[in-house]
Each structure stands twice: as C-alpha cells, then as structure tokens.
Motif scaffolding. Structure first.
Motif, PDB file in Angstrom:
ATOM      1  N   LEU A   5       0.829  -1.205   0.000  1.00 55.41           N
ATOM      2  CA  LEU A   5       0.000   0.000   0.000  1.00 55.41           C
ATOM      3  C   LEU A   5       0.863   1.254   0.000  1.00 55.41           C
ATOM      4  O   LEU A   5       0.606   2.210  -0.746  1.00 55.41           O
ATOM      5  N   PHE A   6       1.904   1.248   0.820  1.00 55.55           N
ATOM      6  CA  PHE A   6       2.801   2.411   0.868  1.00 55.55           C
ATOM      7  C   PHE A   6       3.469   2.639  -0.486  1.00 55.55           C
ATOM      8  O   PHE A   6       3.538   3.774  -0.976  1.00 55.55           O
ATOM      9  N   CYS A   7       3.959   1.569  -1.098  1.00 59.06           N
ATOM     10  CA  CYS A   7       4.633   1.703  -2.394  1.00 59.06           C
ATOM     11  C   CYS A   7       3.686   2.259  -3.453  1.00 59.06           C
ATOM     12  O   CYS A   7       4.088   3.067  -4.303  1.00 59.06           O
ATOM     13  N   THR A   8       2.437   1.835  -3.402  1.00 59.78           N
ATOM     14  CA  THR A   8       1.446   2.331  -4.360  1.00 59.78           C
ATOM     15  C   THR A   8       1.186   3.820  -4.153  1.00 59.78           C
ATOM     16  O   THR A   8       1.189   4.615  -5.100  1.00 59.78           O
ATOM     17  N   LEU A   9       0.978   4.212  -2.900  1.00 55.17           N
ATOM     18  CA  LEU A   9       0.678   5.612  -2.598  1.00 55.17           C
ATOM     19  C   LEU A   9       1.884   6.517  -2.836  1.00 55.17           C
ATOM     20  O   LEU A   9       1.730   7.703  -3.156  1.00 55.17           O
ATOM     21  N   PHE A  28       3.415   6.544   7.941  1.00 56.67           N
ATOM     22  CA  PHE A  28       3.813   7.594   7.010  1.00 56.67           C
ATOM     23  C   PHE A  28       2.644   8.554   6.807  1.00 56.67           C
ATOM     24  O   PHE A  28       1.483   8.139   6.775  1.00 56.67           O
ATOM     25  N   THR A  29       2.973   9.829   6.652  1.00 54.33           N
ATOM     26  CA  THR A  29       1.957  10.842   6.375  1.00 54.33           C
ATOM     27  C   THR A  29       2.231  11.482   5.020  1.00 54.33           C
ATOM     28  O   THR A  29       3.348  11.931   4.749  1.00 54.33           O
ATOM     29  N   PHE A  30       1.207  11.509   4.191  1.00 57.45           N
ATOM     30  CA  PHE A  30       1.265  12.155   2.883  1.00 57.45           C
ATOM     31  C   PHE A  30       0.690  13.560   3.075  1.00 57.45           C
ATOM     32  O   PHE A  30      -0.532  13.744   3.148  1.00 57.45           O
ATOM     33  N   LEU A  31       1.594  14.531   3.203  1.00 63.14           N
ATOM     34  CA  LEU A  31       1.224  15.862   3.672  1.00 63.14           C
ATOM     35  C   LEU A  31       0.201  16.548   2.778  1.00 63.14           C
ATOM     36  O   LEU A  31      -0.727  17.201   3.265  1.00 63.14           O
TER      37      LEU A  31
END
Length: 272
Positions: A5-9, A28-31
């Motif tokens: 999921l992280f790699c995709t996002l 992880f936060t996607f700001l």
C-alpha cells in the motif's frame, strides 16, 4: 499488505514524512492529502505475556500449571488500542500465532486465558480462546471506533509449506501457481496438513463477524493458488520463507480488492 500500500501511494506526487501514531510499528503521512497510514503490530489482538505460578498458589497452580502465556481475552493489546480514536479506516487480522506450537508449546508454555482478570476455569484450548478474543475485540472496536469508521477484517494469508513446517525442513520450491486439486490437497481441513490453520481460522472469523459492522476483506482463496509467490530460499533466512510474499506480487492484488471495496462502500453511502 502495508508495504504494498505504501509503495502504491508513494507514486503520487507530494512530500511524505515518517510519522507513527501511538502504538504503531511504522507509519507515514502524505502531507498534501493529510493522509496517514500506519501498521500496528499485534499477534493475538488481545494483551498477552509470560505467566509463572505464584508461590502462594491459585486456581491454575492447583491444576498443576507452572508457566505459560497469560492471554487477557477482554483487553486489547496496547499497540492498537488507541488506534481506533485516530484512524478512519481499520483493517484487522490475526491467525498464524493461534496455531503455532513453536510460539506456545501446549505442554511447556501453554496459552492460559483470563477474563475479567481471572483465569478461565476449566482451561480452554487455543481455538476456544480465539473465539473469546474475537468476541471481545469486535465488541471493543464497535464501541470505541470513531463514528463513520470503516472497519475491515482480513481473512488469512495462506502459508505454502510442503514437507513439514518452517522448523521441520518445510519448503516452497514451486515456480508456478497451484492447480485447484493441489490447493485442496494442501489446505483442506480434513487433510489436517501443515497449513491447515488458514481455513480453520477463517471459520472462526466468519462466525465471530456475523451481525457486526465489519466488512470482510477476503484474500485467502485467490492467494492459496500462489505457492510460487513467496521468497522461499531467497528470503535470506536459514529456512525457506513460505509465509511472507514477494513484491510486487500477491499483496498488490489484496490492495486492489481493498480499493474496490472502499469504492463500493463510498458509492453506497453517497446514495443516502
């Protein structure tokens, strides 16, 4: 699943910062999108730890128990208990450790279940303890999760050990997916094979989730075919790794299913 999921996002433009909510193993936060994803590690969902007999005696001591693992069936493990107050989408799973004699030896270090602070007497086997834990944890999540939280329970990720378990020389040397017949031979409950916990745990999950507000993220059946998708001898361990998955691979498909389910839930909500 989390790494996939992280790699995709991560492919989406924007700054990403490492940040872990309380209890999380990683996060992880996607700001740009105010989106945080986190992985909260838990083996049994419920709190557990080493137990030793009291010199002054007790209910378990009177039955001859000297040591084991105390599992509080009605107390969530601290790694995820507070996650309900932060996340808007929750994905739970448990299973492998419930059928793991290498972790909980039924003679030398059995699982000893406690409810409301007292031992469950007479002592119950792991499968009955799993039912109690699922009952209490589902009730806890239903009560404590934020309003509107989307709740999933992921079914079992199948292992593909052949010729024995991981510590018995088992391996997964296949280079092609299994046929339907091979899948049944490896996973059918009546065969009681090395990987039998996959379908056994799923039976307990489906029973416990009836009547709840959880959505089932079913990844088991499609994954049972993929005996070729594990690191195997390339995992860098002393034994074949026939439990974890290579990336890219099967867990990417799990996330495709998750996205499809989320889209369906969003569509359903928008109608009301």
């Amino acid at each position: 699943m989390f790494v996939s999921l992280f790699c995709t996002l991560k492919r989406v433009p924007g700054e990403v910062k490492k940040w872990r909510p309380a209890g999380a193993d990683r996060g992880f936060t996607f700001l740009k999108y105010n989106l945080t994803i986190a992985y909260h590690r838990t083996n049994l969902l419920a709190r557990y730890g080493r137990w030793s007999a009291n010199a002054n005696g007790g209910e378990l001591e009177s039955l001859g128990y000297k040591e084991g693992f105390r599992v509080d069936v009605d107390v969530p493990e601290g790694t995820w208990a507070e996650a309900l107050h932060f996340h808007s989408i929750l994905i739970f799973n448990t299973g492998h450790w419930w059928w793991a004699p290498s972790k909980f030896d039924p003679v030398k270090s059995p699982m000893l279940f406690f409810e409301k602070g007292r031992p469950v007497i007479p002592p119950i086997p792991p499968h009955a303890g799993l039912d109690l834990v699922l009952k209490h944890m589902i009730l806890y999540v239903e009560k404590e999760a934020k309003p509107g939280t989307i709740k999933f329970f992921r079914t079992q990720s199948p292992r593909h050990f052949e010729g024995g378990d991981w510590d018995q020389g088992g391996s997964c040397p296949r280079s092609n997916p299994l046929s339907s017949e091979e899948v049944e031979k490896l996973f059918a409950i009546e065969n009681n094979g090395t990987n039998v916990e996959t379908r056994l745990v799923n039976q307990h999950l489906h029973k416990a989730l009836k009547g709840s507000h959880f959505h089932i993220l079913d990844v088991t059946q499609l994954s049972e075919f993929r005996a070729d998708a594990h690191p195997a001898a390339a995992g860098g361990k002393k034994h074949d790794d026939c439990m974890h998955w290579c990336l890219p691979g099967v867990t990417d498909t799990w996330n495709d299913i998750l996205v499809a389910l989320l889209n369906g839930i969003e569509t359903s909500r928008s109608r009301f």
